[in-house]
Design a protein around this motif. Structure first.
Motif, short mmCIF file in Angstrom:
data_model
loop_
_atom_site.label_atom_id
_atom_site.label_comp_id
_atom_site.label_asym_id
_atom_site.label_seq_id
_atom_site.Cartn_x
_atom_site.Cartn_y
_atom_site.Cartn_z
N ASP A 93 0.89 -1.16 0.00
CA ASP A 93 0.00 0.00 0.00
C ASP A 93 0.93 1.21 0.00
OD1 ASP A 93 -1.85 1.99 0.39
OD2 ASP A 93 -2.35 1.42 2.45
N LEU A 94 1.36 1.59 -1.18
CA LEU A 94 2.34 2.67 -1.28
C LEU A 94 1.81 3.98 -0.72
CD1 LEU A 94 3.87 1.93 -4.79
CD2 LEU A 94 4.75 1.30 -2.54
N ASP A 95 0.53 4.25 -0.94
CA ASP A 95 -0.06 5.49 -0.41
C ASP A 95 -0.08 5.45 1.12
OD1 ASP A 95 -0.45 6.54 -2.95
OD2 ASP A 95 -2.45 5.66 -3.13
N GLY A 96 -0.34 4.28 1.68
CA GLY A 96 -0.36 4.13 3.13
C GLY A 96 1.03 3.94 3.73
N GLY A 97 2.02 3.72 2.87
CA GLY A 97 3.40 3.58 3.35
C GLY A 97 3.70 2.25 4.00
N THR A 98 3.02 1.18 3.54
CA THR A 98 3.30 -0.15 4.10
C THR A 98 3.45 -1.17 2.97
OG1 THR A 98 0.96 -0.71 4.31
CG2 THR A 98 2.02 0.31 6.23
N ALA A 99 4.16 -2.22 3.29
CA ALA A 99 4.31 -3.32 2.34
C ALA A 99 4.64 -4.58 3.14
CB ALA A 99 5.42 -3.03 1.33
N ALA A 100 4.38 -5.73 2.52
CA ALA A 100 4.70 -7.01 3.16
C ALA A 100 5.03 -8.01 2.06
CB ALA A 100 3.53 -7.51 4.00
N ARG A 101 5.93 -8.93 2.38
CA ARG A 101 6.27 -10.02 1.46
C ARG A 101 6.39 -11.30 2.25
NH1 ARG A 101 11.40 -8.91 -2.36
NH2 ARG A 101 12.45 -8.96 -0.35
N ASP A 102 5.88 -12.39 1.68
CA ASP A 102 6.09 -13.72 2.23
C ASP A 102 7.32 -14.29 1.55
OD1 ASP A 102 3.85 -13.76 3.96
OD2 ASP A 102 2.55 -14.14 2.24
N ILE A 103 8.21 -14.83 2.35
CA ILE A 103 9.51 -15.28 1.87
C ILE A 103 9.75 -16.73 2.29
CG2 ILE A 103 12.01 -14.87 2.04
CD1 ILE A 103 10.48 -12.60 0.64
N GLU A 104 10.41 -17.46 1.42
CA GLU A 104 10.88 -18.82 1.73
C GLU A 104 12.41 -18.75 1.72
OE1 GLU A 104 9.28 -22.62 -0.15
OE2 GLU A 104 11.22 -22.31 -1.17
N ILE A 105 13.02 -19.20 2.82
CA ILE A 105 14.47 -19.14 2.96
C ILE A 105 15.00 -20.56 3.13
CG2 ILE A 105 16.40 -18.24 4.31
CD1 ILE A 105 14.52 -16.06 5.37
N ARG A 125 7.85 -0.23 6.24
CA ARG A 125 7.17 1.05 6.42
C ARG A 125 7.97 2.15 5.74
NH1 ARG A 125 8.93 5.13 9.70
NH2 ARG A 125 10.61 4.56 11.10
N TRP A 126 7.23 3.10 5.19
CA TRP A 126 7.84 4.26 4.54
C TRP A 126 8.09 5.33 5.58
CZ3 TRP A 126 10.37 5.86 0.50
CH2 TRP A 126 10.41 7.20 0.17
N ASP A 127 9.31 5.83 5.64
CA ASP A 127 9.69 6.90 6.54
C ASP A 127 9.68 8.19 5.72
OD1 ASP A 127 10.99 8.78 8.15
OD2 ASP A 127 12.48 7.35 8.88
N GLU A 128 8.64 8.98 5.90
CA GLU A 128 8.47 10.20 5.10
C GLU A 128 9.60 11.19 5.34
OE1 GLU A 128 7.07 12.34 2.18
OE2 GLU A 128 6.02 10.51 2.76
N GLU A 129 10.06 11.27 6.58
CA GLU A 129 11.12 12.22 6.90
C GLU A 129 12.44 11.83 6.22
OE1 GLU A 129 13.51 13.39 10.88
OE2 GLU A 129 11.33 13.48 11.02
N ALA A 130 12.79 10.55 6.31
CA ALA A 130 14.05 10.07 5.72
C ALA A 130 13.91 9.74 4.24
CB ALA A 130 14.54 8.84 6.49
N LYS A 131 12.67 9.68 3.75
CA LYS A 131 12.38 9.32 2.35
C LYS A 131 12.98 7.95 2.00
CE LYS A 131 10.38 13.22 1.13
NZ LYS A 131 9.05 13.30 1.64
N ARG A 132 12.69 6.98 2.87
CA ARG A 132 13.19 5.62 2.65
C ARG A 132 12.31 4.60 3.33
NH1 ARG A 132 18.46 3.73 4.73
NH2 ARG A 132 17.32 1.82 4.60
#
Length: 146
Positions: A93-105, A125-132
């Motif tokens: 959810d780029l507008d909401g500043g969140t993302a998730a991925r399921d990973i197999e290791i 999570r997107w850090d608006e202040e740090a832009k990362r």
């Protein structure tokens, strides 16, 4: 098809429209999406190649401060080798500043050479202040089920 053929221009026009449409689909989704992709790539590479200190640096600073990794915990990561790191699904959810991925290791114990597979869910999570983007899930538990 020869240049004098009356169908040449409409076919050429259709081909050009198709090329423009394909190239338009390759355009960037925006700086936030690009930053997420780059950071996930860096995270995946760090875990895949055993650079757990590098991965630690991509964790949310609040998480690192709240629960610092001990020397013993870091030494445990040196006991394993990663054979694969596969993205098996996710959402963002780029507008909401969140993302998730399921990973197999794929995890190989360096002492026994036994390999097993571990599932892990990354959250971001997107850090608006740090832009990362920061990883907000803990480091992968490569010893679950032992």
């Amino acid at each position: 098809m020869r240049l004098t053929n009356p169908l040449f221009r409409p076919v050429l026009f259709a081909c050009l429209v198709a090329v423009v449409a394909v190239l338009g689909g390759c355009a960037s989704l925006g700086p936030k999406a690009d930053a997420l992709h780059r950071t996930q790539y860096a995270w995946s590479g760090a875990i895949r190649w055993g650079d757990f200190e590098g991965a630690w640096g991509l964790l949310d600073p609040d998480m690192r401060d709240e629960k610092p990794m001990t020397d013993l915990e870091m030494e445990r990561y040196k006991q394993v080798q990663i054979s694969h790191y596969r993205d098996i699904g996710g959402m963002s959810d780029l507008d909401g500043g969140t993302a998730a991925r399921d990973i197999e290791i794929g995890v190989i114990n360096r002492h026994t050479l036994a390999e097993r597979t571990v599932r892990y869910q990354e959250t971001w999570r997107w850090d608006e202040e740090a832009k990362r983007w920061w990883v907000t899930s803990p480091m992968p538990d490569l010893w679950s089920g032992q």
